[in-house]
Design an enzyme around this catalytic site. Structure first.
Site, PDB file in Angstrom:
ATOM      1  N   LYS A  45       0.824  -1.206   0.000  1.00 43.98           N
ATOM      2  CA  LYS A  45       0.000   0.000   0.000  1.00 43.98           C
ATOM      3  C   LYS A  45       0.858   1.255   0.000  1.00 43.98           C
ATOM      4  CE  LYS A  45      -4.118   2.058   1.296  1.00 43.98           C
ATOM      5  NZ  LYS A  45      -4.373   2.815   0.080  1.00 43.98           N
ATOM      6  N   GLY A  50       5.537   1.192   6.341  1.00 43.64           N
ATOM      7  CA  GLY A  50       6.574   0.286   5.833  1.00 43.64           C
ATOM      8  C   GLY A  50       6.867   0.511   4.362  1.00 43.64           C
ATOM      9  N   CYS A  51       5.834   0.758   3.589  1.00 41.12           N
ATOM     10  CA  CYS A  51       6.014   0.969   2.150  1.00 41.12           C
ATOM     11  C   CYS A  51       6.735   2.282   1.873  1.00 41.12           C
ATOM     12  CB  CYS A  51       4.672   0.913   1.435  1.00 41.12           C
ATOM     13  SG  CYS A  51       3.893  -0.717   1.596  1.00 41.12           S
ATOM     14  N   THR A  52       6.474   3.288   2.693  1.00 43.67           N
ATOM     15  CA  THR A  52       7.181   4.560   2.542  1.00 43.67           C
ATOM     16  C   THR A  52       8.650   4.385   2.896  1.00 43.67           C
ATOM     17  OG1 THR A  52       5.165   5.810   2.992  1.00 43.67           O
ATOM     18  CG2 THR A  52       7.266   6.958   3.318  1.00 43.67           C
ATOM     19  N   ALA A  55      10.268   2.503  -0.078  1.00 44.65           N
ATOM     20  CA  ALA A  55      10.345   3.336  -1.281  1.00 44.65           C
ATOM     21  C   ALA A  55      11.407   4.422  -1.127  1.00 44.65           C
ATOM     22  CB  ALA A  55       8.989   3.964  -1.584  1.00 44.65           C
TER      23      ALA A  55
END
Length: 159
Positions: A45, A50-52, A55
């Protein structure tokens, strides 16, 4: 969090084909990278913690990865507008690809049952693949921990 996958890919497998739309509305496919190496990473997402983290780690290491001949592609089930906002908010300059039906995630074995706390559901799982210039996988990693992932990947990929 625990996850279970159905069929996982391994090093040496031919990377499944894909054609997806990026945050800018362009079509991107595996064939676009023929003769080059690409890091294809799946995340659940856009703009989640975590994804930020993951990335931004790719963003911060992009020049070293590019210098070594690697293109970076992030894939999530988010729509292109969400990906565009995520890229703008975090200054992401690599391609973010929309996989709304998770067909590509499923082809790579990166979709399945996830359990967070007491909640169990189906979704895209954090995983990373390196597609070599010949279209085969030179790296396949499932159940990736977002923290420190890019640093670990760099030690494996860069001389």
């Amino acid at each position: 969090m625990t996850t279970t996958n159905q069929t996982q890919l391994t090093v040496g497998d031919i990377a499944p084909d894909f054609t997806l739309t990026d945050a800018e509305g362009r079509t991107v496919s595996k064939d676009d990278f023929a003769g080059r190496s690409a890091i294809l990473y799946f995340y659940p997402k856009a703009a989640s913690p975590g994804c930020t983290t993951e990335a931004c780690d790719f963003r911060d290491n992009l020049s070293a990865l590019a210098a070594a001949g690697f293109e970076v592609l992030g894939v999530s089930p988010d729509d292109t507008e969400s990906l565009k906002e995520f890229a703008a908010e975090e200054g992401l300059t690599f391609s973010l690809l929309s996989d709304p039906g998770a067909a590509v995630a499923k082809a790579y074995g990166s979709y399945g049952q996830k359990t967070i706390g007491e909640h169990t559901f189906q979704g895209t799982q954090r995983s990373t693949f390196v597609i070599g210039a010949d279209g085969t996988l030179t790296h396949a990693e499932y159940n990736v921990d977002a923290r420190g992932h890019v640093a670990r990947l760099r030690t494996q990929l860069l001389p």
